[in-house]
Scaffold this active site. Structure first.
Site, PDB file in Angstrom:
ATOM      1  N   GLU A 155    -117.402  50.461 -77.886  1.00 54.25           N
ATOM      2  CA  GLU A 155    -118.655  49.822 -78.605  1.00 54.25           C
ATOM      3  C   GLU A 155    -119.519  49.562 -77.537  1.00 54.25           C
ATOM      4  OE1 GLU A 155    -115.628  47.516 -80.964  1.00 54.25           O
ATOM      5  OE2 GLU A 155    -117.449  47.632 -82.319  1.00 54.25           O
ATOM      6  N   ALA A 212    -111.237  44.911 -76.426  1.00 58.53           N
ATOM      7  CA  ALA A 212    -111.590  43.433 -76.356  1.00 58.53           C
ATOM      8  C   ALA A 212    -110.151  43.259 -75.711  1.00 58.53           C
ATOM      9  CB  ALA A 212    -111.901  42.844 -77.592  1.00 58.53           C
ATOM     10  N   GLY A 246    -113.917  47.881 -78.445  1.00 58.19           N
ATOM     11  CA  GLY A 246    -114.809  47.229 -77.848  1.00 58.19           C
ATOM     12  C   GLY A 246    -115.321  47.989 -76.731  1.00 58.19           C
ATOM     13  N   GLU A 289    -109.183  49.501 -83.897  1.00 53.75           N
ATOM     14  CA  GLU A 289    -109.089  48.002 -84.464  1.00 53.75           C
ATOM     15  C   GLU A 289    -108.334  47.780 -85.628  1.00 53.75           C
ATOM     16  OE1 GLU A 289    -111.609  49.303 -83.113  1.00 53.75           O
ATOM     17  OE2 GLU A 289    -112.979  47.884 -81.798  1.00 53.75           O
TER      18      GLU A 289
HETATM   19  N1  3HC Z   1    -105.925  43.428 -74.370  1.00 52.00           N
HETATM   20  C1  3HC Z   1    -105.072  43.090 -73.834  1.00 52.00           C
HETATM   21  N2  3HC Z   1    -104.086  43.770 -73.162  1.00 52.00           N
HETATM   22  C2  3HC Z   1    -104.028  45.139 -73.431  1.00 52.00           C
HETATM   23  C3  3HC Z   1    -104.910  45.675 -74.133  1.00 52.00           C
HETATM   24  C4  3HC Z   1    -106.000  44.975 -74.645  1.00 52.00           C
HETATM   25  N3  3HC Z   1    -106.947  45.428 -75.419  1.00 52.00           N
HETATM   26  N4  3HC Z   1    -104.760  46.826 -73.952  1.00 52.00           N
HETATM   27  C5  3HC Z   1    -103.417  47.223 -73.407  1.00 52.00           C
HETATM   28  N5  3HC Z   1    -103.057  45.951 -72.748  1.00 52.00           N
HETATM   29  C6  3HC Z   1    -102.057  45.876 -71.986  1.00 52.00           C
HETATM   30  C7  3HC Z   1    -100.565  45.960 -72.636  1.00 52.00           C
HETATM   31  O1  3HC Z   1    -100.282  44.978 -73.449  1.00 52.00           O
HETATM   32  C8  3HC Z   1     -99.787  46.377 -71.309  1.00 52.00           C
HETATM   33  O2  3HC Z   1     -99.415  44.988 -71.096  1.00 52.00           O
HETATM   34  P1  3HC Z   1     -97.814  44.957 -70.291  1.00 52.00           P
HETATM   35  O3  3HC Z   1     -98.027  46.004 -69.047  1.00 52.00           O
HETATM   36  O4  3HC Z   1     -97.885  43.641 -69.985  1.00 52.00           O
HETATM   37  O5  3HC Z   1     -96.991  45.209 -71.551  1.00 52.00           O
HETATM   38  C9  3HC Z   1    -100.825  46.855 -70.443  1.00 52.00           C
HETATM   39  O6  3HC Z   1    -102.205  46.691 -70.914  1.00 52.00           O
HETATM   40  C10 3HC Z   1    -100.769  48.655 -70.543  1.00 52.00           C
HETATM   41  O7  3HC Z   1    -100.808  48.959 -72.008  1.00 52.00           O
HETATM   42  P2  3HC Z   1    -100.013  50.168 -72.378  1.00 52.00           P
HETATM   43  O8  3HC Z   1     -98.387  49.697 -71.901  1.00 52.00           O
HETATM   44  O9  3HC Z   1    -100.341  50.351 -73.857  1.00 52.00           O
HETATM   45  O10 3HC Z   1    -100.509  51.343 -71.595  1.00 52.00           O
HETATM   46  P3  3HC Z   1    -100.645  52.670 -71.869  1.00 52.00           P
HETATM   47  O11 3HC Z   1    -101.074  53.308 -70.567  1.00 52.00           O
HETATM   48  O12 3HC Z   1     -99.510  53.403 -72.516  1.00 52.00           O
HETATM   49  O13 3HC Z   1    -101.653  52.776 -73.129  1.00 52.00           O
HETATM   50  C11 3HC Z   1    -103.891  52.320 -73.917  1.00 52.00           C
HETATM   51  C12 3HC Z   1    -103.015  52.556 -72.741  1.00 52.00           C
HETATM   52  C13 3HC Z   1    -103.888  53.646 -74.747  1.00 52.00           C
HETATM   53  C14 3HC Z   1    -105.165  51.772 -73.655  1.00 52.00           C
HETATM   54  C15 3HC Z   1    -103.064  51.086 -74.910  1.00 52.00           C
HETATM   55  O14 3HC Z   1    -102.852  50.253 -74.047  1.00 52.00           O
HETATM   56  C16 3HC Z   1    -104.172  50.741 -76.155  1.00 52.00           C
HETATM   57  O15 3HC Z   1    -104.071  51.295 -77.045  1.00 52.00           O
HETATM   58  N6  3HC Z   1    -104.633  49.497 -75.987  1.00 52.00           N
HETATM   59  C17 3HC Z   1    -105.099  48.890 -77.135  1.00 52.00           C
HETATM   60  C18 3HC Z   1    -106.573  49.755 -77.512  1.00 52.00           C
HETATM   61  C19 3HC Z   1    -107.063  48.817 -78.609  1.00 52.00           C
HETATM   62  O16 3HC Z   1    -106.464  48.672 -79.780  1.00 52.00           O
HETATM   63  N7  3HC Z   1    -108.295  48.449 -78.503  1.00 52.00           N
HETATM   64  C20 3HC Z   1    -109.041  47.522 -79.416  1.00 52.00           C
HETATM   65  C21 3HC Z   1    -108.925  45.987 -79.142  1.00 52.00           C
HETATM   66  S1  3HC Z   1    -109.734  45.181 -80.447  1.00 52.00           S
HETATM   67  C22 3HC Z   1    -111.259  45.251 -80.024  1.00 52.00           C
HETATM   68  O17 3HC Z   1    -111.670  46.073 -78.998  1.00 52.00           O
HETATM   69  C23 3HC Z   1    -112.251  44.478 -81.058  1.00 52.00           C
HETATM   70  C24 3HC Z   1    -113.525  44.846 -80.662  1.00 52.00           C
HETATM   71  O18 3HC Z   1    -113.975  45.484 -81.718  1.00 52.00           O
HETATM   72  C25 3HC Z   1    -114.534  43.592 -80.949  1.00 52.00           C
END
Ligand code: 3HC
Length: 700
Positions: free
Chosen positions: A107, A65, A104, A127
């Site tokens: 998912e 998400a 997400g 998450e």
């Molecule tokens: N939402 C918004 N922005 C995000 C994002 C997300 N899910 N994931 C990454 N970004 C942004 C980062 O803040 C970063 O922004 P910046 O360049 O302005 O600092 C940019 O994307 C690049 O991210 P990284 O620097 O972390 O890039 P990497 O290549 O090192 O890593 C990644 C990529 C492994 C995908 C890592 O970004 C990550 O772990 N992201 C989060 C994944 C996550 O937690 N997903 C679950 C979200 S909650 C959800 O899905 C709820 C659902 O169940 C309903």
């Protein structure tokens, strides 16, 4: 080709429809992405294509998400609507995964009828690290593929699992050739059509969950398992467990309702807000306003460490673990042998714990060269001095390094308090001198304060930051000031911890309050662990402080069975009547009635001085931004992530409340509590620490 919207395209490869999502950087499920996917599936479902492939452009499949959208007003199509569109498609839907399918994103993939991935891909439901649960059906679908036990482990750990392991678990159905994902996905989709394979809906698959139905023991065991000890204070793990219980015991739709309700509670919780703050803070910390991204990085292929004590040995391990050979210099063979012995013992323990095979211990030790001469550091790319805190000794060492080391070598000091400008003045190359302050134990703690001195060059700053990244640390750039950021704030907390004792609080009351707050231990347990006599001298002691009195009674901490607490042979602490008597004596002398302190009062007395000091650090530009200070506390002192760090805590309190409380404490206890100017200013403007723009570290 049909352009659906700015981020989504629908194309055809013969009889297969291809939906391509392209929303950099990580294809997060923002409103525009959800809208695009919904419409693309809508059209593809109605088209005459025989199958549909969902694939992403750029570095990754959908990474989850869009975290920036949490807390905002709902816009666009709901994710559940997109998922229904996929699951109910009248033809096979194949998710083609590269990079990471997370949260997400996974998912969504679980709503495709089939999944194919390249070997380098990873899947995860992370998450939990954001204080959330997989709220797009993940808690209900995952147990239907892998069973309750694995699902619990998978979701509460939140790790990124390699494609091969996902294939074994049944999360992925087919592996693609690296670099050939689209073609392999299309071929896979065609095969499914040709073979008349069913449109598999995970939500319909009850076999795995039925096996665990009514198995209360499974959940009870998980709640009391070793892994569950890490959950203390976090809300999400328990919510995940409850969702899996629902998955096992209820029909799919009812389980989804439980998931939705618990997700709603988490997403509005302060714990999740704090953990989301930490997610962005971890990424911000690397951004340095006056050090552009393209600043050169000096090569660091070999490192010299001066001092084989606890710090020096721990620092060496970081580099060796990252494949960088190290030369450790000591003054005496005995000290060198002892230091290397400790490193070996640490590696052997890791090996015993299953981290790597025993042969690896010798291989890692072979990357460390011991030496008794600084001259052996002539060719290393980076030196880190880690001797005891004495300015004359450090200046002498840096004078020698200046003579010995090759031009361009980074000359770093691990000092935790001394003035690095003064250390740099002992060299003719202050531009090469920088602080690299590791936290103890240096091989374990993630925090690394990179301390910019007046003349440190941008290349050297960038090199130290990139080195931090390479050895798995969280590098935070800070400025020269007493104690830098972390210890400067810790000192203020310590002053108040001591002051409360002087007012009659018992050490265990103070420690308990901090433990309940989420720290692993309080300051007095910490003193007992470190040794009460560090920096104490029997000759000079005159019983002026509680610590003096304890040390005079030979209560030196855990090591001799008594300190603030009494200890049994297993080092289990119990409140000590001796300490209690001394505390009462001091309180009486100060004219204080013994009284008990509430948890709230103790936390306020310990945390507000940190917030106030953090504000001073920020206003002096000794930290770039408030969230860097939070990261130092989370990774250097185990501040609980679900409380977001001291500056986030201040922001949550609200600046006017922070100001009011500081003023009230100032009126009651004196000028220690005088509010920082920045707090007055932000309160007047109705702003937060987070709104203070990032600015370069002040030098000169
Ligand atoms: N939402 C918004 N922005 C995000 C994002 C997300 N899910 N994931 C990454 N970004 C942004 C980062 O803040 C970063 O922004 P910046 O360049 O302005 O600092 C940019 O994307 C690049 O991210 P990284 O620097 O972390 O890039 P990497 O290549 O090192 O890593 C990644 C990529 C492994 C995908 C890592 O970004 C990550 O772990 N992201 C989060 C994944 C996550 O937690 N997903 C679950 C979200 S909650 C959800 O899905 C709820 C659902 O169940 C309903």
């Amino acid at each position: 080709m049909t352009t659906i919207n700015d981020v989504t395209e629908l194309t055809r490869d013969g009889d297969v429809a291809i939906i391509t999502l392209d929303s950099p950087p990580v294809n997060a499920l923002s409103a525009v992405v959800r809208d695009g996917l919904w419409e693309a599936f809508n059209q593809a479902n109605k088209s005459d294509a025989d199958a549909i492939v969902l694939i992403c452009a750029g570095r990754t499949f959908i990474a989850g998400a869009d975290i920036t959208e949490f807390g905002g007003a709902a816009k666009g199509k709901g994710l559940n609507e997109v998922q229904a569109m996929m699951e109910d498609a009248p033809k096979p839907v194949v998710a083609a995964i590269h990079g990471t399918a997370l949260g997400g994103g996974l998912e969504v993939a679980l709503c495709a009828h089939y999944r194919i991935a390249v070997p380098s891909a990873k899947c995860g439901l992370p998450e939990v690290h954001l204080g959330l649960l997989p709220g797009a059906g993940g808690t209900q679908r995952l147990p239907r593929i892998v069973g309750a036990q694995k699902a619990l482990e998978f979701m509460t750990a939140g790790t990124h699992v390699p494609a091969s392991a996902c294939l074994d678990m049944g999360l992925i159905d087919e592996m693609a050739e690296e670099g050939n994902l689209l073609a392999d996905a299309v071929a896979f989709a065609r095969r499914l059509v040709d073979e008349g394979q069913p449109l598999k809906k995970i939500s319909d698959n009850d076999d795995k969950v039925q096996a665990d139905r009514g198995n209360e023991e499974l959940f009870a065991n998980f709640r009391s398992s070793k892994a569950a000890r890490k959950f203390r204070g976090f809300l999400a793990p328990e919510a995940i467990i409850q969702c899996v219980e629902a998955a096992v015991n209820l029909p799919f739709e009812k389980g989804i309702a439980v998931e939705r309700k618990l997700f709603g509670g988490l997403v509005t919780s302060s714990e999740s807000a704090a953990q989301r703050h930490v997610f962005f803070a971890e990424r911000q910390v690397w951004k340095i306003p006056d050090v552009p991204r393209d600043t050169p990085v000096l090569p660091v292929a070999s490192v010299g460490i001066i001092g084989a004590g606890t710090m020096g040995g721990g620092i060496a391990m970081n580099f060796v673990n990252a494949g960088v050979p190290v030369t450790i210099v000591e003054t005496k063979q005995e000290a060198l042998d002892r230091g290397l012995g400790v490193v070996r013992a640490n590696y052997e323990r890791s090996s015993r714990n299953g981290r790597f095979p025993i042969e690896e211990v010798d291989r890692r030790m072979s990357m460390i060269t011991g030496s008794l001469s600084l001259e052996d550091l002539a060719e290393v790319d980076m030196v880190i001095e880690a001797v005891f805190e004495n300015m004359d000794v450090k200046k002498d060492i840096f004078g020698n390094l200046d003579r010995i080391c090759k031009p361009g070598a980074v000359l770093a000091t691990n000092t935790s308090a001394l003035n690095i400008d003064e250390i740099a003045s002992a060299t003719t190359r202050p531009e090469s001198v920088i602080g690299m302050h590791f936290f103890s134990p240096a091989n374990v703690m993630r925090c690394l304060e990179v301390v910019r001195a007046d003349h440190t060059s941008l290349e050297v700053i960038n090199t130290a930051m990139q080195t931090a990244k390479k050895i798995g640390k969280l590098g935070a750039l800070v400025g020269v000031c007493p104690g830098f950021v972390g210890n400067r704030m810790l000192f203020q907390r310590g002053v108040q911890a001591q002051a409360m004792l002087d007012e009659g609080a018992m050490p265990w009351e103070v420690d308990k309050a901090l433990y309940e707050f989420g720290f692993a231990m309080g300051p007095f347990q910490m003193s007992d662990l470190a040794g009460l006599d560090i920096g104490w001298s029997a000759e000079k002691s005159n019983g002026a402080t509680i610590r003096d009195r304890l040390c005079e009674l030979d209560r030196r901490g855990q090591k001799n069975g008594a300190g603030y607490y009494d200890y049994d042979e297993n080092r289990t602490p119990t409140p000590s009547p001796v300490t209690e008597e001394i505390v009462r004596e001091f309180a009486a002398k100060a004219g204080k009635e013994p009284r008990s302190f509430t948890q709230e009062e103790i936390i306020e007395r310990l945390v507000l001085p940190m917030v106030n000091e953090g504000a001073k650090i920020l206003q002096e530009n000794k930290a770039i931004r408030s969230s860097d200070i939070d990261m130092i506390w989370i990774t250097g002192y185990n501040w609980p992530a679900y409380r977001g760090g001291p500056m986030f805590y201040g922001d949550q309190m609200g600046m006017s409340t922070v100001l009011e409380r500081l003023q009230a404490l100032q009126a009651e206890h004196g000028d220690f509590w005088k509010p920082a100017e920045l707090i007055e200013q932000l309160a007047a403007e109705g702003k937060t620490f987070a709104q203070v723009p990032a600015s370069p570290i002040a030098v000169g």
